[in-house]
Every structure is written in C-alpha cells, then in structure tokens.
Design a protein around this motif. Structure first.
Motif, PDB file in Angstrom:
ATOM      1  N   SER A   1       0.877  -1.287  -0.052  1.00 21.38           N
ATOM      2  CA  SER A   1      -0.046   0.063  -0.118  1.00 21.38           C
ATOM      3  C   SER A   1       0.656   1.358  -0.073  1.00 21.38           C
ATOM      4  O   SER A   1       0.322   2.405  -0.046  1.00 21.38           O
ATOM      5  CB  SER A   1      -1.052  -0.156   1.169  1.00 21.38           C
ATOM      6  OG  SER A   1      -0.253  -0.201   2.430  1.00 21.38           O
ATOM      7  N   ASN A   2       2.242   1.137  -0.002  1.00 25.01           N
ATOM      8  CA  ASN A   2       3.034   2.379   0.014  1.00 25.01           C
ATOM      9  C   ASN A   2       3.796   2.584  -1.235  1.00 25.01           C
ATOM     10  O   ASN A   2       4.681   3.476  -1.345  1.00 25.01           O
ATOM     11  CB  ASN A   2       4.051   2.398   1.252  1.00 25.01           C
ATOM     12  CG  ASN A   2       3.070   2.552   2.564  1.00 25.01           C
ATOM     13  OD1 ASN A   2       2.636   3.212   2.767  1.00 25.01           O
ATOM     14  ND2 ASN A   2       3.750   1.779   3.492  1.00 25.01           N
ATOM     15  N   ALA A   3       3.456   1.820  -2.356  1.00 26.61           N
ATOM     16  CA  ALA A   3       3.783   1.874  -3.766  1.00 26.61           C
ATOM     17  C   ALA A   3       3.775   3.420  -4.172  1.00 26.61           C
ATOM     18  O   ALA A   3       2.612   4.048  -3.710  1.00 26.61           O
ATOM     19  CB  ALA A   3       3.143   1.302  -4.682  1.00 26.61           C
ATOM     20  N   LYS A   4       4.766   3.975  -4.805  1.00 22.23           N
ATOM     21  CA  LYS A   4       4.623   5.361  -5.302  1.00 22.23           C
ATOM     22  C   LYS A   4       4.598   5.474  -6.879  1.00 22.23           C
ATOM     23  O   LYS A   4       3.785   6.097  -7.306  1.00 22.23           O
ATOM     24  CB  LYS A   4       6.101   6.045  -4.833  1.00 22.23           C
ATOM     25  CG  LYS A   4       6.128   7.403  -4.813  1.00 22.23           C
ATOM     26  CD  LYS A   4       7.628   7.930  -4.516  1.00 22.23           C
ATOM     27  CE  LYS A   4       8.174   8.547  -5.366  1.00 22.23           C
ATOM     28  NZ  LYS A   4       9.762   9.250  -4.902  1.00 22.23           N
ATOM     29  N   ARG A   5       5.619   4.986  -7.467  1.00 20.47           N
ATOM     30  CA  ARG A   5       5.773   5.550  -8.933  1.00 20.47           C
ATOM     31  C   ARG A   5       4.593   4.692  -9.608  1.00 20.47           C
ATOM     32  O   ARG A   5       4.119   5.167 -10.578  1.00 20.47           O
ATOM     33  CB  ARG A   5       6.852   4.631  -9.408  1.00 20.47           C
ATOM     34  CG  ARG A   5       8.404   5.229  -8.840  1.00 20.47           C
ATOM     35  CD  ARG A   5       8.962   6.258  -9.759  1.00 20.47           C
ATOM     36  NE  ARG A   5       9.956   6.490  -8.916  1.00 20.47           N
ATOM     37  CZ  ARG A   5      11.284   7.286  -9.419  1.00 20.47           C
ATOM     38  NH1 ARG A   5      11.409   6.981 -10.704  1.00 20.47           N
ATOM     39  NH2 ARG A   5      11.981   7.684  -8.798  1.00 20.47           N
ATOM     40  N   SER A   6       4.299   3.531  -9.196  1.00 24.27           N
ATOM     41  CA  SER A   6       3.005   2.688  -9.882  1.00 24.27           C
ATOM     42  C   SER A   6       1.828   3.337  -9.667  1.00 24.27           C
ATOM     43  O   SER A   6       0.962   3.482 -10.588  1.00 24.27           O
ATOM     44  CB  SER A   6       2.785   1.454  -9.393  1.00 24.27           C
ATOM     45  OG  SER A   6       2.758   1.515  -7.797  1.00 24.27           O
ATOM     46  N   ARG A   7       1.702   4.220  -8.718  1.00 20.92           N
ATOM     47  CA  ARG A   7       0.500   5.246  -8.413  1.00 20.92           C
ATOM     48  C   ARG A   7       0.325   6.424  -9.472  1.00 20.92           C
ATOM     49  O   ARG A   7      -0.518   6.790  -9.753  1.00 20.92           O
ATOM     50  CB  ARG A   7       0.434   5.573  -7.030  1.00 20.92           C
ATOM     51  CG  ARG A   7      -0.241   4.581  -6.105  1.00 20.92           C
ATOM     52  CD  ARG A   7      -0.715   5.200  -4.563  1.00 20.92           C
ATOM     53  NE  ARG A   7      -0.937   4.239  -3.481  1.00 20.92           N
ATOM     54  CZ  ARG A   7      -1.972   3.525  -3.288  1.00 20.92           C
ATOM     55  NH1 ARG A   7      -2.913   3.852  -4.209  1.00 20.92           N
ATOM     56  NH2 ARG A   7      -1.882   2.829  -2.501  1.00 20.92           N
TER      57      ARG A   7
END
Lengths: 189, 189
Positions: free
Chosen positions: A104-110
């Motif tokens: 839930s802390n993914a960044k680039r994929s968001r």
C-alpha cells in the motif's frame, strides 16, 4: 521502459512509513478496486447496449427498408470503441489495484496509474458527451439547421441509445473519484 | 471547509524535506504555472471564437433571412459556457500555482488542485467533444438520418466553429499534463 524497476525503487524507499498510514492506504486501495469494478461494469454495459442496437421499421418500400443501427452514425461507433478500450484498460488496471492493496505504500506505480486514469477519463468523457450531443439531436432535432428529430420514427432505437449513455457517465464520475483517491494515497505515503 | 488550515498543516509537516527535492518541485510548479497560462489562452480564444460566430447569407426571401449563429445549436452554447468556466477557473488556479512555487512542499493544496483539475478536464473534454460531434455533422451530414451538411451554405460559419475547437483540445492535453505534474510533485515531497 523501466517501470518495473521504478516500482521496486518506490517500494524500498517508502518502507519506513508508519503502519497506521499503510492501513489507511490499504483501505483506499480496496475502495479503488471496488470502484474499478463498478466502472468496468458501467462501460461494459454501455458498449454492449450501444453495440447491439438496431431497429427495423415494420413498413418498407420497394427500394428502401427503414432500419436504424448504431453504426449509421460515426459518433456512436466512436462511443462503442471508447467504452471498449476503457473497459479493457480497467481489467488490466485491476491487477495494479491488487498490487496496491498488497503493497500500500507504492509510489511510482500510483503515478503511472494516475496518468493512465486521466487519459482514460478524457477518452471516456469524449465518447460519452459526443454521443450525448447526437442523442439530444435525435430527440429534439434542430429547426435552424433543418435536422429532423429521428426519434419520432425510431422510438425503441432512441430509448436504447439514450439508456446506454448512463453506464458511460457513471464511469466518468468513478474515474474522477479514482484519481482523487490515488492522489490522496500518494500524499499520505 | 477548513482548507486554509489544512494547507498550513501540510506545510508544517513537510518542513523537514531535503532542499534538493524542494528545488525540483519548484521547477515543476513553475512549469505548472506556464502550462496554466497556455490552457487559459486556449480556452479563452475558443470561447471568444465560438461566441462571436455568426454569418448572414447575402440572399433572403420575404419571410426568411438565412443566418447562422453559434447559439442556434445548444451544443455550441454548452461549448462556450464550458470554456468560459474553465477559463475563469484557470485564472483563480494561477494564485494556487504561485503559492506552490513559493511553498513547493505543500500537500493538501496539491490534492485540492488535482481534484479541481480533474473535474475541469472532464468539463472541457465534454464541451469540446460534443461540439466536435456537431461540427462533424455540419461538415459531412448524415444520409441515414436525413441530416444535411449545412457547411455547403454556411461556409465561413463552419470554418470558424471548426477552428474554435483547437484551443479547447489544447486545453485538454494541458490539463492531463497538469494532473501528471501535480501527482509527480506530490510523490516527491
């Protein structure tokens, strides 16, 4: 394209976040997943409802049979294509959504997700509003331009094409919510 | 609404960011400002070009003078309204953009910005593509629905309404970039 590597990088950098924020983001990701399924169903129903519309009038002359199909009007063809493309995108994006629930802390994929969501929002809105403009014309006609309301003859055709817009506009609203949710999740990392 | 307080909260929490990331975000904010001015000019020109379109044909009968104005077609009225609303929003959003240049680590205000940008993207796309559908019909007509191409008579009217779509579609592309930039700035905090 080194998106995969970038996603991993995003992961490792944000591993120090607090568990509470991770929990909130997991909730946001689950909501994201549910909303994507709603949008998927909306666009699927719209594409099928518009794509299978045809009406034959019970009377015909020697040379002419009166029938109406969705692809008589190029705008409706665009509507079906736009809805199908968005529908297919939503299926693939479900995988990304599951990835976001797990990590839930993914960044680039968001960010990638926000970009494609925005592009798909634009495509879906374009298809839906162009079709709505033609449906309005079919219902009301336009006296100034000498365009007659075809709905007086093709009644069930018109009801069908009007109804098929609903799923598409539901999809538009859901996409706006999805982008907002992704932005909120990004900021809360 | 406690947006003002929320913005301040976002500020104080992110005060510990590194100066280098702040510098990148300042660059992103300046690009954001320039893009907003481009979108502002695009939508302004579109609204004015469409809103001032009228053509009178040189011949008339006793009862009828042949003239075409943009508000003969409700879709074009919607196009002008949508462009004007987005144009006004962009003026106000310039203030927020300047705020982001000064305080490049702001968080909540960027989420608010993304939300309104997304809504305005949807509005602008709806107006532009609905108008494009009608412009296409005016150029080509539709034999199946018995709608004739009015561009054969109203030539300069048609050229004007076709041209006024350009600014609007430029605005749509700029909005997609703006949302992407905001998302990138949010993730880089």
């Amino acid at each position: 394209m080194k998106a995969g590597g970038a996603i991993e990088l995003g992961e490792s950098k944000s591993a120090s976040s607090t568990p509470k924020i991770g929990g909130v983001n997991k909730g946001v990701s689950i909501l994201d997943f549910i909303l994507r399924i709603i949008a998927f169903l909306g666009t699927l129903v719209s594409a099928i409802a518009m794509g299978t519309t045809r009406e034959r009038l019970p009377f015909f002359t020697q040379f002419l049979q009166f029938r109406a199909e969705y692809d008589d009007l190029p705008t409706f063809t665009f509507f079906v294509v736009a809805n199908s493309v968005v529908c297919a995108y939503l299926v693939f994006s479900l995988a990304l959504s599951i990835f976001h629930i797990i990590r839930s802390n993914a960044k680039r994929s968001r960010i990638i997700s926000i970009f494609f969501d925005t592009a798909m929002l634009a495509l879906l809105t374009a298809g839906a509003s162009a079709a709505a403009a033609i449906v309005y014309l079919a219902h009301k006609g336009n006296a100034k331009a000498n365009w007659f309301a075809i709905c007086q003859q093709f009644n069930s055709f018109c009801e069908r094409i009007s109804g098929s817009l609903i799923g598409s506009f539901v999809g538009v609203v859901v996409f706006i919510l999805l982008i907002l949710l992704s932005a909120a999740a990004l900021s809360r990392r």
